[in-house]
Motif scaffolding. Sequence first.
Motif, mmCIF file in Angstrom:
data_model
loop_
_atom_site.group_PDB
_atom_site.id
_atom_site.type_symbol
_atom_site.label_atom_id
_atom_site.label_comp_id
_atom_site.label_asym_id
_atom_site.label_seq_id
_atom_site.Cartn_x
_atom_site.Cartn_y
_atom_site.Cartn_z
ATOM 1 N N TYR A 1 10.135 10.649 0.985
ATOM 2 C CA TYR A 1 8.795 10.868 0.438
ATOM 3 C C TYR A 1 8.009 9.597 0.707
ATOM 4 O O TYR A 1 8.463 8.497 0.382
ATOM 5 N N ILE A 2 6.817 9.743 1.248
ATOM 6 C CA ILE A 2 5.935 8.609 1.477
ATOM 7 C C ILE A 2 4.839 8.648 0.422
ATOM 8 O O ILE A 2 4.193 9.678 0.201
ATOM 9 N N LEU A 3 4.633 7.521 -0.252
ATOM 10 C CA LEU A 3 3.657 7.405 -1.322
ATOM 11 C C LEU A 3 2.637 6.328 -0.995
ATOM 12 O O LEU A 3 2.967 5.352 -0.323
ATOM 13 N N LYS A 4 1.433 6.498 -1.488
ATOM 14 C CA LYS A 4 0.384 5.511 -1.293
ATOM 15 C C LYS A 4 -0.097 5.033 -2.654
ATOM 16 O O LYS A 4 -0.279 5.844 -3.578
ATOM 17 N N LYS A 5 -0.319 3.734 -2.765
ATOM 18 C CA LYS A 5 -0.807 3.153 -4.009
ATOM 19 C C LYS A 5 -2.248 3.582 -4.265
ATOM 20 O O LYS A 5 -3.070 3.573 -3.364
ATOM 21 N N PHE B 1 1.193 5.473 -7.894
ATOM 22 C CA PHE B 1 1.377 5.882 -6.507
ATOM 23 C C PHE B 1 1.160 7.386 -6.370
ATOM 24 O O PHE B 1 1.552 8.157 -7.243
ATOM 25 N N ASP C 1 0.815 -1.203 0.000
ATOM 26 C CA ASP C 1 0.000 0.000 0.000
ATOM 27 C C ASP C 1 0.853 1.259 0.000
ATOM 28 O O ASP C 1 0.452 2.286 -0.531
ATOM 29 N N TYR C 2 2.046 1.180 0.618
ATOM 30 C CA TYR C 2 2.909 2.355 0.769
ATOM 31 C C TYR C 2 4.315 2.064 0.271
ATOM 32 O O TYR C 2 4.811 0.950 0.363
ATOM 33 N N GLN D 1 8.310 4.164 0.145
ATOM 34 C CA GLN D 1 9.108 5.294 0.610
ATOM 35 C C GLN D 1 10.237 5.539 -0.394
ATOM 36 O O GLN D 1 10.915 4.609 -0.809
ATOM 37 N N GLN E 1 2.066 11.379 -0.387
ATOM 38 C CA GLN E 1 1.329 11.598 0.857
ATOM 39 C C GLN E 1 1.970 12.703 1.691
ATOM 40 O O GLN E 1 1.319 13.656 2.047
#
Length: 117
Positions: free
Chosen positions: A111-115, A93, A32-33, A35, A96
């Motif tokens: 950097y934090i990303l979410k699918k 992605f 789901d996430y 970095q 976030q």
Amino acid sequence: MKKIALLFSIIISSVSFAQTVNDVPIKDINVDYVQIIGTGRGLSTKLNVRLDFGQDTKSFSLKNGLKIKDERGIAVKFNSMMDALNFMSSNGFDFQFAYTSKENDDDAIYYILKKRK
């Protein structure tokens, strides 16, 4: 004629790539996430950019690491954090949030990303 069609479809499927991480399409990675981590390169103004999918780091050596490839099967090298962010955005992605910290006397950018669902 059927043999030629079969051979043609095998050749096409073997040369058509999606963007992959260790030969798994990025869109198919079951996370789901993600970095993105950018760290300094000593005296250079450039960054080392890494992706963290939560993979088992013991199974990857520092020498080999993650093999991120583009749709042509060529290893991807990111020019900047924004380059990596754009790459991941085009692969499903969304950004976030971001933060920084010190890592080995260098500033590290995360950097934090979410699918996307």
